[in-house]
Scaffold this motif. Structure first.
Motif, PDB file in Angstrom:
ATOM      1  N   THR A  28       0.825  -1.123  -0.199  1.00 12.13           N
ATOM      2  CA  THR A  28       0.378   0.093  -0.375  1.00 12.13           C
ATOM      3  C   THR A  28       0.622   1.517   0.021  1.00 12.13           C
ATOM      4  O   THR A  28       0.629   2.787  -0.083  1.00 12.13           O
ATOM      5  N   HIS A  29       2.285   1.216   0.460  1.00 12.50           N
ATOM      6  CA  HIS A  29       3.038   2.179   0.058  1.00 12.50           C
ATOM      7  C   HIS A  29       3.043   3.193  -1.252  1.00 12.50           C
ATOM      8  O   HIS A  29       3.154   2.055  -2.386  1.00 12.50           O
ATOM      9  N   PRO A  30       2.800   4.334  -0.970  1.00 18.40           N
ATOM     10  CA  PRO A  30       2.915   5.416  -2.031  1.00 18.40           C
ATOM     11  C   PRO A  30       4.079   5.291  -3.207  1.00 18.40           C
ATOM     12  O   PRO A  30       3.816   5.641  -4.395  1.00 18.40           O
ATOM     13  N   SER A 103       5.718   3.748   9.049  1.00 18.02           N
ATOM     14  CA  SER A 103       5.175   3.213   7.806  1.00 18.02           C
ATOM     15  C   SER A 103       5.976   4.548   6.653  1.00 18.02           C
ATOM     16  O   SER A 103       5.994   3.646   4.934  1.00 18.02           O
ATOM     17  N   ASP A 104       6.005   5.421   6.867  1.00 15.62           N
ATOM     18  CA  ASP A 104       6.991   6.152   5.507  1.00 15.62           C
ATOM     19  C   ASP A 104       8.222   5.423   5.133  1.00 15.62           C
ATOM     20  O   ASP A 104       8.799   5.368   3.550  1.00 15.62           O
ATOM     21  N   HIS A 145      15.284  14.348  -2.044  1.00 12.62           N
ATOM     22  CA  HIS A 145      15.181  15.165  -1.202  1.00 12.62           C
ATOM     23  C   HIS A 145      15.212  15.226   1.000  1.00 12.62           C
ATOM     24  O   HIS A 145      15.841  15.872   1.039  1.00 12.62           O
ATOM     25  N   HIS A 146      15.032  14.467   1.357  1.00 10.55           N
ATOM     26  CA  HIS A 146      14.734  14.457   2.283  1.00 10.55           C
ATOM     27  C   HIS A 146      15.425  13.557   3.774  1.00 10.55           C
ATOM     28  O   HIS A 146      15.737  13.930   4.296  1.00 10.55           O
ATOM     29  N   GLY A 154      10.453  10.834   4.982  1.00 12.94           N
ATOM     30  CA  GLY A 154       9.389  10.659   3.939  1.00 12.94           C
ATOM     31  C   GLY A 154      10.166  10.081   2.534  1.00 12.94           C
ATOM     32  O   GLY A 154       9.945  10.427   1.309  1.00 12.94           O
ATOM     33  N   ASP A 181       9.580  19.279  -7.105  1.00 10.19           N
ATOM     34  CA  ASP A 181       8.310  18.059  -6.283  1.00 10.19           C
ATOM     35  C   ASP A 181       7.984  19.180  -5.361  1.00 10.19           C
ATOM     36  O   ASP A 181       7.738  20.124  -4.580  1.00 10.19           O
ATOM     37  N   HIS A 183       6.701  18.740  -2.679  1.00  7.38           N
ATOM     38  CA  HIS A 183       7.518  18.928  -0.750  1.00  7.38           C
ATOM     39  C   HIS A 183       8.729  18.864  -0.876  1.00  7.38           C
ATOM     40  O   HIS A 183       8.924  19.792  -1.757  1.00  7.38           O
ATOM     41  N   PHE A 212       3.435  17.116   5.053  1.00  7.84           N
ATOM     42  CA  PHE A 212       4.559  17.625   4.815  1.00  7.84           C
ATOM     43  C   PHE A 212       6.048  18.372   4.070  1.00  7.84           C
ATOM     44  O   PHE A 212       5.693  18.015   2.846  1.00  7.84           O
ATOM     45  N   ASP A 275       5.330  14.751  -8.465  1.00  6.20           N
ATOM     46  CA  ASP A 275       4.270  14.864  -7.170  1.00  6.20           C
ATOM     47  C   ASP A 275       3.256  16.183  -7.372  1.00  6.20           C
ATOM     48  O   ASP A 275       1.878  16.562  -6.793  1.00  6.20           O
ATOM     49  N   LEU A 282      -0.988  11.979  -4.050  1.00  2.56           N
ATOM     50  CA  LEU A 282      -0.134  12.370  -2.575  1.00  2.56           C
ATOM     51  C   LEU A 282      -0.057  14.126  -2.856  1.00  2.56           C
ATOM     52  O   LEU A 282      -0.923  14.582  -1.929  1.00  2.56           O
ATOM     53  N   GLY A 312       9.896  12.779  -5.911  1.00  3.72           N
ATOM     54  CA  GLY A 312       8.273  12.116  -6.051  1.00  3.72           C
ATOM     55  C   GLY A 312       7.449  11.828  -6.726  1.00  3.72           C
ATOM     56  O   GLY A 312       7.646  11.551  -8.234  1.00  3.72           O
ATOM     57  N   TYR A 314       3.661   9.356  -7.683  1.00  5.00           N
ATOM     58  CA  TYR A 314       3.136   8.428  -6.952  1.00  5.00           C
ATOM     59  C   TYR A 314       1.593   7.959  -7.936  1.00  5.00           C
ATOM     60  O   TYR A 314       0.943   7.576  -7.052  1.00  5.00           O
TER      61      TYR A 314
HETATM   62  C1  TV1 Z   1       2.572   3.031   3.777  1.00  2.00           C
HETATM   63  C2  TV1 Z   1       1.855   2.981   3.559  1.00  2.00           C
HETATM   64  C3  TV1 Z   1       3.304   4.548   4.150  1.00  2.00           C
HETATM   65  C4  TV1 Z   1       0.498   4.240   2.591  1.00  2.00           C
HETATM   66  C5  TV1 Z   1       2.848   7.133   4.002  1.00  2.00           C
HETATM   67  C6  TV1 Z   1       1.792  10.315   2.997  1.00  2.00           C
HETATM   68  C7  TV1 Z   1       2.188   5.621   3.239  1.00  2.00           C
HETATM   69  C8  TV1 Z   1       1.382   7.796   3.098  1.00  2.00           C
HETATM   70  C9  TV1 Z   1       0.863   5.372   2.836  1.00  2.00           C
HETATM   71  C10 TV1 Z   1       2.156   9.236   3.291  1.00  2.00           C
HETATM   72  C11 TV1 Z   1       0.886   7.689   2.599  1.00  2.00           C
HETATM   73  C12 TV1 Z   1       3.129  11.382   3.745  1.00  2.00           C
HETATM   74  C13 TV1 Z   1       3.873  11.658   6.999  1.00  2.00           C
HETATM   75  C14 TV1 Z   1       3.027  12.137   9.068  1.00  2.00           C
HETATM   76  C15 TV1 Z   1       5.085  12.514   8.959  1.00  2.00           C
HETATM   77  C16 TV1 Z   1       4.203  11.679   8.280  1.00  2.00           C
HETATM   78  C17 TV1 Z   1      10.017  11.365  -2.592  1.00  2.00           C
HETATM   79  C18 TV1 Z   1       3.883  12.719  11.612  1.00  2.00           C
HETATM   80  C19 TV1 Z   1      -1.306   8.056   1.552  1.00  2.00           C
HETATM   81  C20 TV1 Z   1      10.203  12.416  -2.253  1.00  2.00           C
HETATM   82  C21 TV1 Z   1       7.048  11.642   1.816  1.00  2.00           C
HETATM   83  C22 TV1 Z   1       6.061  12.270   2.314  1.00  2.00           C
HETATM   84  C23 TV1 Z   1       6.969  12.822   0.182  1.00  2.00           C
HETATM   85  C24 TV1 Z   1       5.385  11.403   3.398  1.00  2.00           C
HETATM   86  C25 TV1 Z   1       8.367  12.022  -0.097  1.00  2.00           C
HETATM   87  C26 TV1 Z   1       4.414  11.968   4.243  1.00  2.00           C
HETATM   88  C27 TV1 Z   1       8.756  13.089  -1.589  1.00  2.00           C
HETATM   89  N1  TV1 Z   1       2.699  11.587   2.940  1.00  2.00           N
HETATM   90  N2  TV1 Z   1       0.375   6.621   2.373  1.00  2.00           N
HETATM   91  N3  TV1 Z   1       3.248   9.758   4.187  1.00  2.00           N
HETATM   92  N4  TV1 Z   1       4.028  11.872   9.993  1.00  2.00           N
HETATM   93  N5  TV1 Z   1       4.204  11.681   5.930  1.00  2.00           N
HETATM   94  O1  TV1 Z   1       2.815  13.168   6.411  1.00  2.00           O
HETATM   95  O2  TV1 Z   1       8.996  14.603  -1.573  1.00  2.00           O
HETATM   96  O3  TV1 Z   1       7.899  13.010  -2.844  1.00  2.00           O
HETATM   97  O4  TV1 Z   1      -0.453   8.798   2.442  1.00  2.00           O
END
Ligand code: TV1
Ligand code: CA
Ligand code: ZN
Length: 393
Positions: A28-30, A103-104, A145-146, A154, A181, A183, A212, A275, A282, A312, A314
């Motif tokens: 399910t991870h994006p 999860s991230d 980049h994170h 992230g 990106d 983010h 984020f 993204d 996302l 990113g 997705y």
């Molecule tokens: C597993 C399964 C992980 C489903 C993560 C969206 C998931 C996200 C998932 C998700 C998701 C984030 C946070 C909250 C920090 C967390 C590559 C306090 C549907 C460069 C990273 C975004 C973007 C991280 C990376 C963000 C990039 N958003 N479903 N996780 N906690 N994490 O908000 O910049 O694109 O969403």
């Protein structure tokens, strides 16, 4: 038959590692590494490979990763047992400390190899630029980049961009880092916060609602002390939902154009996170492939070397469309595309000329409500121009 010629006067290189694809963050991870293969397939289907140097990249060594990341962190990243294995009872606090295993940033099978491949591609790209063997180097497997020097964040574990910029700094006086990106490019900004040899500029979704990583406000411009060389060398463009191609293009050109004039970069590192496209799982913007690609097109007009990283993205089919289009921008075949797609190609009419990349209405679903007023965008431009008054390279 394909009829494609190399761009005159400059070289484009494409850096790819086919072994990244089999890695899975979880069902399910994006983050879907197969988008890289999808992109490569589209690029090859168009015959673009004939217009560039194609490299299957090697993995980055521990020493190379160590030029930014701490040994502590790398050692744990290397030995951490995958999630499905019993937990490491000798290191109960390390996963928390390094932000691994949530999860991230899950600990999946082959994680360390995956990270070394991503970093290896970006480092190969940087080396080709340094050696003058390439003028535009493409590394879609990078752009993470994170990542911080001792912390995953992230979906990013190893900051391949920082590693590549460190390499560029060996051969070039000034590097401009641009991040489209959706983010904030916090890890790269932080790594070069105290130097005036790297200017970072990120466009991203920001307040009012939390998004984020939550950093990158308009007033985040580097260290506040005027004695710190990094002062005024971090530029942030905080945006709201639904920004369009037209608004984004205007912002990008007036901000990046001004930065180019004042900072006079010797090389550009462009993170092309997809993204920021409409319809992203996302993201929150309304950019089309053309608007996203226009950023790369504009950067190219400066005529200085450039690395284009991924990031990113997705909704995999849209990521592949955007990065394939940006590859075509690098090799300048926008007008020639008609000639390079064989007549019998399925869906050919969707690929040619105006229809090369189907429009928002056709492929990207309902646009989001645009919450960016012209007035606010003008204030942002004004603020950035004021920051740049302090910059004279
Ligand atoms: C597993 C399964 C992980 C489903 C993560 C969206 C998931 C996200 C998932 C998700 C998701 C984030 C946070 C909250 C920090 C967390 C590559 C306090 C549907 C460069 C990273 C975004 C973007 C991280 C990376 C963000 C990039 N958003 N479903 N996780 N906690 N994490 O908000 O910049 O694109 O969403
Ligand atoms: Ca950004
Ligand atoms: Zn992102």
């Amino acid at each position: 038959e394909y009829n494609i010629t190399r761009p005159k006067g400059y070289t484009v290189s494409y850096h790819f590692n086919p072994d990244m694809e089999p890695h899975h963050f979880g069902l399910t991870h994006p983050m879907k590494p197969f988008r890289l293969t999808l992109t490569k397939s589209l690029v090859t289907a168009y015959g673009m490979n004939f217009a560039m140097d194609n490299y299957n990249t090697r993995i980055a060594t521990y020493q190379e990763l160590n030029s930014f990341h701490t040994s502590d962190y790398l050692d744990y990243l290397h030995m951490a047992p995958p999630e499905e294995m019993p937990r490491d009872i000798d290191n109960p606090d390390k996963e928390v400390k390094f932000n691994l295993g949530g999860s991230d940033c899950p600990l999946f099978h082959g994680l360390y190899d995956y990270c070394s491949m991503s970093a290896g591609s970006s480092l190969d790209a940087a080396r080709k630029i340094c050696n003058k063997q390439s003028d535009i180097a493409i590394a879609w497997g990078g752009g993470l980049h994170h990542a911080k020097k001792s912390e995953a964040s992230g979906f990013c574990y190893i900051n391949d961009i920082v590693l590549a910029i460190l390499q560029l700094l060996r051969c070039y006086p000034r590097v401009l880092y641009i991040d489209i990106d959706v983010h904030h490019g916090d890890g790269v900004e932080e790594a070069f916060y105290s130097t005036d040899r790297v200017m970072t500029c990120s466009f991203h979704k920001f307040a009012p609602d939390v998004f984020f990583p939550g950093t990158g406000g308009l007033d985040d411009n580097g260290p506040k002390s005027e004695h710190n060389p990094g002062a005024h060398h971090a530029i942030n463009v905080p945006l709201n939902d639904g920004i369009t191609d037209e608004q984004y293009g205007h912002l990008f050109q007036s901000i990046i154009g001004k930065i180019n004039e004042k900072f006079r970069p010797s090389v550009i590192a462009l993170q092309c996170g997809a993204d920021s496209l409409a319809g992203d799982r996302l993201g929150r913007f309304n950019l089309q492939v053309q608007g996203h690609g226009a950023c790369a097109k504009f950067c190219k007009t400066f005529g200085i070397p450039m690395i284009m990283f991924g990031g990113g993205g997705y909704t995999p089919r849209n990521v592949a469309r955007a990065w394939a289009y940006e590859t075509s921008v690098a090799i300048d075949i926008d007008e020639k595309i008609n000639k390079i797609i064989p007549d019998h190609t399925p869906w050919r009419k969707h690929f040619v000329q105006e229809e090369l990349f189907p429009s928002l209405e056709q492929i990207l679903g309902d646009p989001r409500v645009n919450r960016n007023s012209q007035k606010r965008l003008q204030e942002i431009i004004q603020h950035v121009h004021e920051q740049l008054r302090f910059v004279n390279a």
